[in-house]
Scaffold this motif. Structure first.
Motif, short mmCIF file in Angstrom:
data_model
loop_
_atom_site.label_atom_id
_atom_site.label_comp_id
_atom_site.label_asym_id
_atom_site.label_seq_id
_atom_site.Cartn_x
_atom_site.Cartn_y
_atom_site.Cartn_z
N ASP A 129 9.60 -5.18 -17.52
CA ASP A 129 8.45 -4.32 -17.28
C ASP A 129 8.12 -3.51 -18.54
N GLU A 130 7.18 -3.98 -19.31
CA GLU A 130 6.77 -3.29 -20.56
C GLU A 130 7.96 -3.05 -21.47
N ALA A 131 8.84 -4.04 -21.57
CA ALA A 131 10.11 -3.82 -22.28
C ALA A 131 9.93 -3.65 -23.78
N GLY A 152 -2.48 -6.48 -17.44
CA GLY A 152 -3.48 -5.68 -16.75
C GLY A 152 -3.46 -4.28 -17.33
N TYR A 153 -4.53 -3.53 -17.09
CA TYR A 153 -4.58 -2.16 -17.59
C TYR A 153 -3.69 -1.27 -16.72
N SER A 154 -3.51 -0.05 -17.18
CA SER A 154 -2.69 0.90 -16.46
C SER A 154 -3.20 1.07 -15.03
N GLY A 155 -2.29 1.03 -14.08
CA GLY A 155 -2.66 1.22 -12.68
C GLY A 155 -3.09 -0.05 -11.97
N ALA A 156 -3.03 -1.18 -12.66
CA ALA A 156 -3.50 -2.44 -12.07
C ALA A 156 -2.57 -2.94 -10.97
N GLY A 157 -1.32 -2.45 -10.97
CA GLY A 157 -0.38 -2.88 -9.93
C GLY A 157 0.73 -3.79 -10.45
N LYS A 158 0.85 -3.91 -11.76
CA LYS A 158 1.83 -4.83 -12.35
C LYS A 158 3.26 -4.45 -11.98
N SER A 159 3.61 -3.17 -12.20
CA SER A 159 4.98 -2.74 -11.91
C SER A 159 5.28 -2.88 -10.42
N THR A 160 4.33 -2.50 -9.60
CA THR A 160 4.56 -2.60 -8.15
C THR A 160 4.81 -4.06 -7.77
N LEU A 161 4.02 -4.97 -8.35
CA LEU A 161 4.21 -6.39 -8.03
C LEU A 161 5.62 -6.84 -8.40
N ASP A 203 -4.88 6.27 0.81
CA ASP A 203 -3.92 5.21 0.52
C ASP A 203 -4.25 4.52 -0.80
N VAL A 204 -3.20 4.07 -1.48
CA VAL A 204 -3.40 3.30 -2.70
C VAL A 204 -2.97 1.85 -2.45
N ASP A 205 -3.92 0.93 -2.51
CA ASP A 205 -3.59 -0.48 -2.35
C ASP A 205 -3.13 -1.02 -3.70
N ALA A 206 -1.84 -0.85 -4.00
CA ALA A 206 -1.32 -1.17 -5.34
C ALA A 206 -1.28 -2.67 -5.59
N VAL A 207 -0.94 -3.44 -4.55
CA VAL A 207 -0.93 -4.90 -4.67
C VAL A 207 -1.69 -5.46 -3.47
N THR A 216 0.85 -1.19 0.00
CA THR A 216 0.00 0.00 0.00
C THR A 216 0.89 1.24 0.00
N PHE A 217 0.57 2.18 -0.88
CA PHE A 217 1.28 3.46 -0.85
C PHE A 217 0.46 4.43 -0.01
N LYS A 218 1.10 4.92 1.05
CA LYS A 218 0.39 5.89 1.90
C LYS A 218 0.49 7.26 1.27
N GLN A 219 -0.64 7.88 1.08
CA GLN A 219 -0.63 9.19 0.44
C GLN A 219 -1.61 10.11 1.13
N LYS A 220 -1.35 11.42 0.98
CA LYS A 220 -2.22 12.41 1.61
C LYS A 220 -3.67 12.25 1.17
N1 LIG Z 1 5.65 5.28 -5.59
C1 LIG Z 1 4.32 5.38 -5.57
N2 LIG Z 1 3.66 6.20 -4.74
C2 LIG Z 1 2.33 6.28 -4.70
N3 LIG Z 1 1.51 5.55 -5.49
C3 LIG Z 1 2.07 4.72 -6.36
C4 LIG Z 1 3.50 4.58 -6.47
N4 LIG Z 1 3.78 3.66 -7.42
C5 LIG Z 1 2.59 3.26 -7.91
N5 LIG Z 1 1.56 3.88 -7.26
C6 LIG Z 1 0.12 3.65 -7.50
O1 LIG Z 1 -0.13 2.26 -7.39
C7 LIG Z 1 -1.04 1.82 -8.36
C8 LIG Z 1 -0.42 0.73 -9.21
O2 LIG Z 1 0.65 1.28 -9.94
P1 LIG Z 1 1.58 0.42 -10.90
O3 LIG Z 1 2.65 1.33 -11.39
O4 LIG Z 1 2.00 -0.80 -10.18
O5 LIG Z 1 0.57 0.04 -12.05
P2 LIG Z 1 0.85 -0.66 -13.48
O6 LIG Z 1 -0.11 -1.79 -13.57
O7 LIG Z 1 2.29 -0.94 -13.61
O8 LIG Z 1 0.40 0.49 -14.50
P3 LIG Z 1 1.04 0.89 -15.94
O9 LIG Z 1 0.50 -0.11 -16.91
O10 LIG Z 1 0.50 2.26 -16.18
O11 LIG Z 1 2.53 0.87 -15.82
C9 LIG Z 1 -1.42 3.06 -9.17
O12 LIG Z 1 -2.64 3.55 -8.67
C10 LIG Z 1 -0.29 4.02 -8.90
O13 LIG Z 1 -0.72 5.35 -8.96
#
Ligand SMILES: Nc1ncnc2c1ncn2[C@@H]1O[C@H](COP(=O)(O)OP(=O)(O)OP(=O)(O)O)[C@@H](O)[C@H]1O
Ligand SMILES: [Mg+2]
Length: 358
Positions: free
Chosen positions: A181-183, A38-47, A17-21, A10-14
């Protein structure tokens, strides 16, 4: 093997919070190419950033390659030890990172360094001797087919060549695992195909395990054996690429499959009331899907002959996925109502997916 259990970040934000994974559990076998879509913002990169501890997860556990099991609590990493656990040291975290290579959409090369220096970079502080580094870099450049470019700068390279440098750099320290990652998403179709071929080749030659993130189903189709579909931080569907393609379960997986299928054009045709899909009374617009167990049989001629129905083909497509065939057909089926029903029933009995569209 990569074993992910109940991982969350989870990313803590003002603003909130964003539950990325969220509660992701997955296993990637040694030597396989595993896709995450997954679509943009799905959490792939964070995972994937959690897999090499670029992000420290908030909860769950993880085993990467030969590493002992790591557990996470409140953004801290622990290692299983003597039946209990202890905090994971920075040194241990760095050692884990060295065993995992990573490549990115925008290559992340050092612009002021030559190709050679870019690939040598991760080896500089590894304690390796200069001669050994040189030999290793040249070996890597040969592996990715860039020997001739060793003294040029990244600005003098095409996108595909830049990505080759990034791959050589990621593999220089001999990792068993490569995260991608999206190479290929910044590359044109030819360069994409070439990079995917290279990844496949490296996977086979080096027994490299690859976790590949993309938002393009075509990429998954080309080289992955298994795929996980992510939505809102969760894995909502997972399985063999062939199975997910032949029989997607969730709405989002259906959308991804449709995006990569020539047959999905029929939906647009129906929507726009195209002449091609207009049915007269007694006719039905149908979609047939042929899996592994029926492609090649004479099903179409058999139904036409035995049930006295006509099939007028609107769209057809057969693909080869992991050496298995997957076919689809959109057609207008006409005949007496009971014959049409019997023909569809016969197809169903013979493992053909049938769907009446109109
Ligand atoms: N460092 C960070 N701080 C705060 N929020 C973040 C951070 N990194 C990612 N997020 C949030 O976490 C969620 C998942 O992001 P992530 O980058 O993992 O998505 P993604 O599936 O890789 O998207 P994309 O296809 O656009 O690359 C998004 O809502 C994003 O805004
Ligand atoms: Mg991303």
């Amino acid at each position: 093997m990569i074993e992910i259990k109940n991982l969350s970040k989870t990313f803590k934000q003002k603003g909130g919070d964003v539950d990325a994974v969220q509660d992701v559990s997955l296993t990637v076998e040694d030597g396989e190419i595993y896709g995450v879509i997954g679509y943009s913002g799905a959490g792939k990169s964070t995972l994937v950033r959690c897999l090499n501890l670029l992000e420290i997860p908030d909860g769950g556990s993880l085993r990467v390659g030969d590493s002992p099991e790591m557990t996470f609590e409140n953004g801290r990493a622990y290692i299983a030890d003597k039946g209990g656990k202890r905090p994971m040291s920075r040194k241990e975290q760095n050692a884990l990172r060295r065993g995992v290579g990573m490549i990115f959409q925008h290559f992340n090369l050092l612009d002021r360094s030559t190709v050679f220096e870019n690939v040598a970079y991760p080896l500089r502080y590894s304690g390796m001797k200069k001669d050994a580094i040189r030999a290793r870099v040249l070996e890597m450049l040969e592996l990715v087919g860039l020997t001739e470019k060793k003294d040029v700068y990244p600005s003098q390279l095409s996108g595909g060549q830049k990505q080759r440098v990034a791959i050589a750099r990621a593999l220089a320290s001999n990792p068993k695992i490569l995260l991608s990652d999206e190479a290929t998403s910044a590359l044109d179709p030819d360069a994409t195909a070439a990079i995917l071929n290279l990844l496949k080749e490296l996977n086979e030659k080096l027994h490299l395990t690859i976790v590949l993130i993309t938002h393009e189903m075509a990429v998954i189709k080309t080289i992955c054996r298994r795929v996980a579909v992510m939505e809102d931080g969760r894995v909502v569907e997972e399985g063999d690429v062939y199975d997910v393609f032949a029989n997607p379960q969730t709405p989002i997986a259906k959308r991804f499959v449709a995006s990569a299928s020539a047959l999905s054009k029929v939906d647009t045709l129906v929507e726009s009331k195209s002449q091609l899909v207009q049915t007269k009374p007694g006719e039905k617009l149908i979609r047939l899907t042929f899996g592994n167990d029926c492609v090649g049989d004479h099903l179409i001629t058999t139904v036409a002959r035995n049930y006295n129905v006509d099939l007028n083909i609107v769209l057809a497509n057969v693909e080869i996925l992991q050496d298995s065939t997957l076919g689809g057909l959109v057609a207008i089926l006409s005949g007496k109502e009971e014959d049409v029903a019997a023909a569809l029933a016969y197809l169903n009995e013979n493992h053909v997916g049938t769907e009446v569209l109109n």
